[in-house]
Design an enzyme around this catalytic site. Structure first.
Site, PDB file in Angstrom:
ATOM      1  N   PHE A 152       0.881  -1.171   0.000  1.00  0.00           N
ATOM      2  CA  PHE A 152       0.000   0.000   0.000  1.00  0.00           C
ATOM      3  C   PHE A 152       0.915   1.217   0.000  1.00  0.00           C
ATOM      4  O   PHE A 152       1.505   1.551   1.036  1.00  0.00           O
ATOM      5  CB  PHE A 152      -0.825  -0.090   1.287  1.00  0.00           C
ATOM      6  CG  PHE A 152      -1.955   0.884   1.432  1.00  0.00           C
ATOM      7  CD1 PHE A 152      -3.229   0.561   0.964  1.00  0.00           C
ATOM      8  CD2 PHE A 152      -1.779   2.101   2.081  1.00  0.00           C
ATOM      9  CE1 PHE A 152      -4.295   1.438   1.145  1.00  0.00           C
ATOM     10  CE2 PHE A 152      -2.836   2.976   2.259  1.00  0.00           C
ATOM     11  CZ  PHE A 152      -4.100   2.646   1.794  1.00  0.00           C
ATOM     12  N   SER A 204       2.225   6.807   1.666  1.00  0.00           N
ATOM     13  CA  SER A 204       3.122   7.760   2.332  1.00  0.00           C
ATOM     14  C   SER A 204       4.331   8.112   1.480  1.00  0.00           C
ATOM     15  O   SER A 204       4.802   7.300   0.673  1.00  0.00           O
ATOM     16  CB  SER A 204       3.623   7.183   3.657  1.00  0.00           C
ATOM     17  OG  SER A 204       2.556   7.013   4.536  1.00  0.00           O
ATOM     18  N   PRO A 236       8.211  10.646   1.613  1.00  0.00           N
ATOM     19  CA  PRO A 236       9.156  11.194   2.597  1.00  0.00           C
ATOM     20  C   PRO A 236       8.625  12.464   3.270  1.00  0.00           C
ATOM     21  O   PRO A 236       8.840  12.685   4.456  1.00  0.00           O
ATOM     22  CB  PRO A 236      10.403  11.482   1.755  1.00  0.00           C
ATOM     23  CG  PRO A 236      10.316  10.520   0.615  1.00  0.00           C
ATOM     24  CD  PRO A 236       8.855  10.350   0.330  1.00  0.00           C
ATOM     25  N   GLY A 238      -8.299  -0.757   7.300  1.00  0.00           N
ATOM     26  CA  GLY A 238      -6.948  -1.093   7.762  1.00  0.00           C
ATOM     27  C   GLY A 238      -6.800  -0.864   9.258  1.00  0.00           C
ATOM     28  O   GLY A 238      -6.089  -1.591   9.947  1.00  0.00           O
ATOM     29  N   GLN A 278      -0.132  -7.858  45.599  1.00  0.00           N
ATOM     30  CA  GLN A 278      -1.312  -7.130  45.129  1.00  0.00           C
ATOM     31  C   GLN A 278      -0.978  -6.126  44.021  1.00  0.00           C
ATOM     32  O   GLN A 278      -1.760  -5.963  43.074  1.00  0.00           O
ATOM     33  CB  GLN A 278      -1.949  -6.399  46.321  1.00  0.00           C
ATOM     34  CG  GLN A 278      -3.355  -5.939  46.030  1.00  0.00           C
ATOM     35  CD  GLN A 278      -3.962  -5.229  47.211  1.00  0.00           C
ATOM     36  OE1 GLN A 278      -3.353  -4.326  47.801  1.00  0.00           O
ATOM     37  NE2 GLN A 278      -5.158  -5.622  47.583  1.00  0.00           N
ATOM     38  N   GLU A 292      -0.597   3.567   9.810  1.00  0.00           N
ATOM     39  CA  GLU A 292      -2.024   3.623   9.432  1.00  0.00           C
ATOM     40  C   GLU A 292      -2.760   4.733  10.199  1.00  0.00           C
ATOM     41  O   GLU A 292      -3.933   4.607  10.543  1.00  0.00           O
ATOM     42  CB  GLU A 292      -2.692   2.248   9.563  1.00  0.00           C
ATOM     43  CG  GLU A 292      -2.018   1.270   8.608  1.00  0.00           C
ATOM     44  CD  GLU A 292      -2.886   0.155   8.110  1.00  0.00           C
ATOM     45  OE1 GLU A 292      -4.118   0.235   8.224  1.00  0.00           O
ATOM     46  OE2 GLU A 292      -2.308  -0.806   7.558  1.00  0.00           O
ATOM     47  N   GLY A 293      -2.022   5.820  10.409  1.00  0.00           N
ATOM     48  CA  GLY A 293      -2.577   6.984  11.099  1.00  0.00           C
ATOM     49  C   GLY A 293      -2.125   7.010  12.542  1.00  0.00           C
ATOM     50  O   GLY A 293      -2.400   6.083  13.306  1.00  0.00           O
TER      51      GLY A 293
HETATM   52  N1  COS Z   1     -14.041   7.791   3.954  1.00  0.00           N
HETATM   53  C1  COS Z   1     -14.472   8.365   2.802  1.00  0.00           C
HETATM   54  N2  COS Z   1     -14.150   9.630   2.449  1.00  0.00           N
HETATM   55  C2  COS Z   1     -13.375  10.326   3.297  1.00  0.00           C
HETATM   56  C3  COS Z   1     -12.907   9.788   4.509  1.00  0.00           C
HETATM   57  C4  COS Z   1     -13.286   8.474   4.842  1.00  0.00           C
HETATM   58  N3  COS Z   1     -12.870   7.902   5.974  1.00  0.00           N
HETATM   59  N4  COS Z   1     -12.165  10.722   5.154  1.00  0.00           N
HETATM   60  C5  COS Z   1     -12.160  11.808   4.356  1.00  0.00           C
HETATM   61  N5  COS Z   1     -12.894  11.577   3.244  1.00  0.00           N
HETATM   62  C6  COS Z   1     -13.165  12.493   2.146  1.00  0.00           C
HETATM   63  C7  COS Z   1     -13.851  13.744   2.694  1.00  0.00           C
HETATM   64  O1  COS Z   1     -15.251  13.550   2.776  1.00  0.00           O
HETATM   65  C8  COS Z   1     -13.473  14.787   1.687  1.00  0.00           C
HETATM   66  O2  COS Z   1     -14.311  14.657   0.557  1.00  0.00           O
HETATM   67  P1  COS Z   1     -15.007  15.975  -0.133  1.00  0.00           P
HETATM   68  O3  COS Z   1     -13.856  16.782  -0.615  1.00  0.00           O
HETATM   69  O4  COS Z   1     -15.833  15.387  -1.229  1.00  0.00           O
HETATM   70  O5  COS Z   1     -15.777  16.628   0.949  1.00  0.00           O
HETATM   71  C9  COS Z   1     -12.080  14.375   1.259  1.00  0.00           C
HETATM   72  O6  COS Z   1     -11.953  12.988   1.586  1.00  0.00           O
HETATM   73  C10 COS Z   1     -11.003  15.158   1.978  1.00  0.00           C
HETATM   74  O7  COS Z   1     -11.215  14.993   3.356  1.00  0.00           O
HETATM   75  P2  COS Z   1     -10.542  15.942   4.460  1.00  0.00           P
HETATM   76  O8  COS Z   1     -10.716  17.363   4.051  1.00  0.00           O
HETATM   77  O9  COS Z   1     -11.016  15.513   5.793  1.00  0.00           O
HETATM   78  O10 COS Z   1      -8.997  15.572   4.263  1.00  0.00           O
HETATM   79  P3  COS Z   1      -7.710  16.072   5.013  1.00  0.00           P
HETATM   80  O11 COS Z   1      -6.666  16.333   4.015  1.00  0.00           O
HETATM   81  O12 COS Z   1      -8.051  17.132   6.017  1.00  0.00           O
HETATM   82  O13 COS Z   1      -7.225  14.752   5.775  1.00  0.00           O
HETATM   83  C11 COS Z   1      -6.982  13.166   7.516  1.00  0.00           C
HETATM   84  C12 COS Z   1      -7.920  14.139   6.752  1.00  0.00           C
HETATM   85  C13 COS Z   1      -5.953  13.907   8.343  1.00  0.00           C
HETATM   86  C14 COS Z   1      -7.910  12.411   8.458  1.00  0.00           C
HETATM   87  C15 COS Z   1      -6.313  12.188   6.533  1.00  0.00           C
HETATM   88  O14 COS Z   1      -5.354  12.862   5.754  1.00  0.00           O
HETATM   89  C16 COS Z   1      -5.649  11.018   7.200  1.00  0.00           C
HETATM   90  O15 COS Z   1      -6.309  10.045   7.600  1.00  0.00           O
HETATM   91  N6  COS Z   1      -4.317  11.068   7.342  1.00  0.00           N
HETATM   92  C17 COS Z   1      -3.564   9.958   7.847  1.00  0.00           C
HETATM   93  C18 COS Z   1      -3.062   9.149   6.717  1.00  0.00           C
HETATM   94  C19 COS Z   1      -2.488   7.879   7.202  1.00  0.00           C
HETATM   95  O16 COS Z   1      -3.127   7.136   7.933  1.00  0.00           O
HETATM   96  N7  COS Z   1      -1.283   7.585   6.769  1.00  0.00           N
HETATM   97  C20 COS Z   1      -0.644   6.366   7.051  1.00  0.00           C
HETATM   98  C21 COS Z   1      -0.476   5.670   5.740  1.00  0.00           C
HETATM   99  S1  COS Z   1      -0.499   3.981   5.813  1.00  0.00           S
HETATM  100  S2  COS Z   1       1.010   3.497   6.925  1.00  0.00           S
END
Ligand code: COS
Length: 381
Positions: free
Chosen positions: A123, A126, A128, A241, A278, A362-363
């Protein structure tokens, strides 16, 4: 804790449990020491249906649902968190393609993932300079000669050196979330360069590499989902995930607790087993109670997912609570083992090292809190 399971869920859980105990646990310490990827175990897991637990049978999956997947992940992670993460990412890719792919993509790639022919899935989101802020990624995909050309760098890619199927996110349009698309790239594709293995603190039997795309040519049908839909696909995949990582965290916590119960009953101090004190009992009781809570949060998220209801917030809650618990539990396990907890003759130092990344990948915990608060405030109107 024991849930009332359906026949299918019990079968998947029991299959995973037997396999975890007989095949995965015995070599876990050695694989961790030598950094050996569990390729053979993944092949055997494919035969048992564990690489596509929640994937339609038409594409080689077990079609057993999200709860069965969580149950299986907990069992494998209890035995070896490194093997569990390779399993998790493979299931995640298989589910994502089976949900959003064209029929041809499903036939070609999901079956490769579930059958083990692809070894593993990867997947590649991400970069750098873009982890939590996933929509800031800079890898580009340009249209050329009816296909696509990928250029850019990816970071922290689990199984990225050996995955036969890699889902890669790239920018196809303007800046921000709406300009991203997802692509399916085959392992070994020309223009895909695999970087040096990261020398990680934990999950040492799982491989983590950077990937570089240099003029990597893809056919027109490599696009997964619609153009510009990539960010939503990534978020939906990560919602699922996170149930996987929550399950992995429960597995590591179970292992840490079991090892500590064993040790504190055997080890004597001041004339009696350490478990008779305890202060020690309170620690064990707290971990067991919090473990039951983490499992319930995970099963709730999985249950919502398989009944087709929104589960974004619940998956983040399960991941947040479970991953922080795994760290607390493994830390207490080391503490209760005393000096023996700090050497690799006992497994608890590995559990602590393996747990550490769970609040990051994964966040991060901070991202989970943002997601939970966003959903809470949205629901409040
Ligand atoms: N399911 C479906 N759609 C989603 C969603 C979800 N869980 N979360 C966000 N969206 C959609 C939103 O609805 C929005 O759509 P519209 O533009 O049509 O309204 C769009 O995606 C953008 O959403 P948002 O503005 O909330 O995005 P951000 O850039 O603010 O990011 C976070 C939100 C921070 C929550 C996101 O970037 C995130 O989860 N980051 C972590 C990434 C991660 O886990 N990385 C690890 C990689 S794997 S090791």
């Amino acid at each position: 804790m024991e849930l009332h399971l359906t026949e299918t869920q019990a079968l998947v859980r029991n299959t995973a449990r037997t396999f975890a105990r007989e095949r995965v646990a015995p070599g876990a310490r050695e694989r961790d020491r030598t950094g050996t990827f569990p390729a053979e175990l993944l092949r055997e897991m494919a035969e048992l249906g564990l690489l596509g637990v929640n994937v339609p049978a038409a594409y080689g999956g077990a079609e057993a649902g999200a709860t069965a997947y969580a149950l299986a992940m907990m069992e494998i992670a209890e035995a070896c968190a490194s093997t569990a993460v390779a399993m998790a990412v493979t299931n995640m890719c298989a589910e994502l393609i089976s949900k959003f792919g064209t029929e041809a993509q499903k036939q070609r790639y999901v079956t490769r993932l579930t059958s083990g022919a692809a070894v593993a899935g990867a997947f590649a989101l991400s970069e750098p300079q873009a982890g939590s802020d996933a929509s800031a990624l800079e890898t580009r995909a340009m249209r050329k000669d009816g296909g696509w050309v990928l250029d850019g760098a990816k970071q922290w890619i689990t199984s990225g050196d050996r995955a036969g199927v890699i889902v890669v996110w790239a920018r196809t349009g303007a800046g921000g979330a709406g300009g991203l698309s997802a692509f399916i790239v085959e392992g070994g594709a020309p223009g895909l360069l695999v970087g040096k293995h990261e020398d990680k603190m934990g999950l040492r039997a799982s491989s983590t590499v950077p990937l570089q795309f240099e003029d990597c040519r893809l056919k027109g049908d490599a696009l997964l989902g619609g153009e510009g839909e990539g960010f939503k696909l990534a978020m939906m995949a990560l919602d699922g995930g996170r149930i996987g990582i929550a399950s992995q965290a429960c597995g590591v916590t179970r292992a840490a607790l079991a090892a500590t119960v064993r040790y504190t009953r055997e080890r004597k101090a001041f004339g009696k087993p350490v478990a008779d004190f305890q202060a020690v009992r309170f620690m064990l009781a707290t971990i067991q109670t919090e473990l039951a809570a983490a499992e319930l949060l995970t099963f709730r998220a999985a249950n919502l997912k398989e009944s087709g209801r929104p589960f974004t917030r619940e998956a983040s809650m399960a991941k947040l609570f479970g991953s922080e618990l795994a760290n607390r539990a493994a830390d207490k396990a080391v503490q209760l083992h005393g000096g023996y907890g700090y050497i690799d003759e006992f497994p608890v130092e590995r559990y602590l090292r393996d747990a550490r990344v769970q609040t990051i990948y994964e966040g991060t915990s901070e991202i989970q809190r943002l997601v939970i608060a966003r959903e809470l405030l949205r629901a409040a109107g």
